[in-house]
Scaffold this motif. Structure first.
Motif, PDB file in Angstrom:
ATOM      1  N   GLU A  89      -1.604  11.230  -5.991  1.00  0.00           N
ATOM      2  CA  GLU A  89      -2.559  10.373  -6.710  1.00  0.00           C
ATOM      3  C   GLU A  89      -2.642   8.997  -6.056  1.00  0.00           C
ATOM      4  N   ASN A  90      -1.509   8.465  -5.674  1.00  0.00           N
ATOM      5  CA  ASN A  90      -1.497   7.159  -5.005  1.00  0.00           C
ATOM      6  C   ASN A  90      -2.201   7.243  -3.646  1.00  0.00           C
ATOM      7  N   TYR A  91      -2.016   8.349  -2.943  1.00  0.00           N
ATOM      8  CA  TYR A  91      -2.680   8.550  -1.655  1.00  0.00           C
ATOM      9  C   TYR A  91      -4.192   8.600  -1.821  1.00  0.00           C
ATOM     10  N   LEU A  94      -5.478   5.021  -2.520  1.00  0.00           N
ATOM     11  CA  LEU A  94      -5.496   4.189  -1.313  1.00  0.00           C
ATOM     12  C   LEU A  94      -6.590   4.639  -0.347  1.00  0.00           C
ATOM     13  N   LYS A  95      -6.827   5.930  -0.278  1.00  0.00           N
ATOM     14  CA  LYS A  95      -7.881   6.450   0.594  1.00  0.00           C
ATOM     15  C   LYS A  95      -9.252   5.966   0.142  1.00  0.00           C
ATOM     16  N   LYS A  99     -11.856   3.480   2.138  1.00  0.00           N
ATOM     17  CA  LYS A  99     -13.247   3.862   2.373  1.00  0.00           C
ATOM     18  C   LYS A  99     -14.201   2.741   1.953  1.00  0.00           C
ATOM     19  N   LYS A 100     -13.932   2.116   0.806  1.00  0.00           N
ATOM     20  CA  LYS A 100     -14.783   1.015   0.336  1.00  0.00           C
ATOM     21  C   LYS A 100     -14.701  -0.193   1.268  1.00  0.00           C
TER      22      LYS A 100
END
Length: 228
Positions: A89-91, A94-95, A99-100
């Motif tokens: 979930e943390n990955y 962060l992904k 991206k943003k």
């Protein structure tokens, strides 16, 4: 007469509670050590006191990871599944943030603007104006700092040059009092004797002979020079 049954309950006195914990812990570790040596058992003890201090015993014939892997295999329990789900979930979070950020960087460089509406474009323009102000302020600060540094270096060089000139003049003045100046004297006298109109030669000649008198109206090259 037999001993009465001792009631097991929390020890209220903090000092007595800590002493009992230390003694009991040492006793447990001793028993774990005996089981490891006598019975070739694999023993692991993990303790946290009421003050949060950590104490651990693990048999020398096994590591902590191997012990828990054996526990999972024997009991069929997955100790890491919940932790793995949290990591996943943390990955994902962060992904998405990455991206943003990449998209925002591309937009500030003039790309990926087709999907933005007028409000989003205005917000992007305001952000870029604000960033431009910070960049300019930083640029002026760097220029001001560099200018001050260069001026300081120039002042230091000028001071060093002045000190070198002063030391050189002092050294020359000192040498003039002790070094034979016959060569300079002869050069100046030769220039005057040959009728030269060299003001420097005259001053040099007169500098070594302060009693020399030159009549007004006479040419520099005349031989009518005399000492007072």
């Amino acid at each position: 007469m037999g001993r009465g049954k001792i009631e097991i309950k929390r020890i209220e006195n903090a000092t007595n509670r800590q002493v009992t914990y230390s003694k009991t812990r040492n006793g447990l570790f001793k028993k774990a050590q005996e089981l490891t040596v006598l019975c070739d058992a694999k023993v692991s003890l993990i303790m946290f006191s009421s003050t949060g201090k950590f104490h651990e015993f693990i048999s020398p014939n096994i590591s902590t990871k191997a012990f828990f892997d054996l526990y999972q295999k024997t009991t069929g329990t997955d100790l890491w599944s919940s932790h793995y789900e949290k990591m996943q979930e943390n990955y994902r979070r962060l992904k998405e943030i990455n991206k943003k950020l990449r998209r925002e960087i591309m937009q500030r460089m003039g790309g990926e603007l087709d999907d933005l509406n007028i409000k989003e474009l205005q917000a992007l323009e305001a952000k870029m104006d604000s960033s431009l102000v910070f960049v300019r302020d930083r640029k002026y600060h760097v220029i001001k700092t560099q200018t001050y540094t260069h001026k300081k270096k120039v002042r230091n060089l000028e001071e060093r040059r002045a000190n070198l000139v002063f030391n050189l003049e002092t050294k020359l003045d000192h040498q003039d009092g002790i070094v034979d100046n016959e060569g300079y004297y002869e050069a100046a006298a030769l220039g005057l004797a040959n009728g030269a109109s060299n003001l420097y030669a005259l001053r040099l000649y007169q500098g070594y002979h302060p009693n020399l008198i030159l009549h007004h109206g006479e040419k520099y090259g005349s031989n009518d020079l005399r000492h007072a």
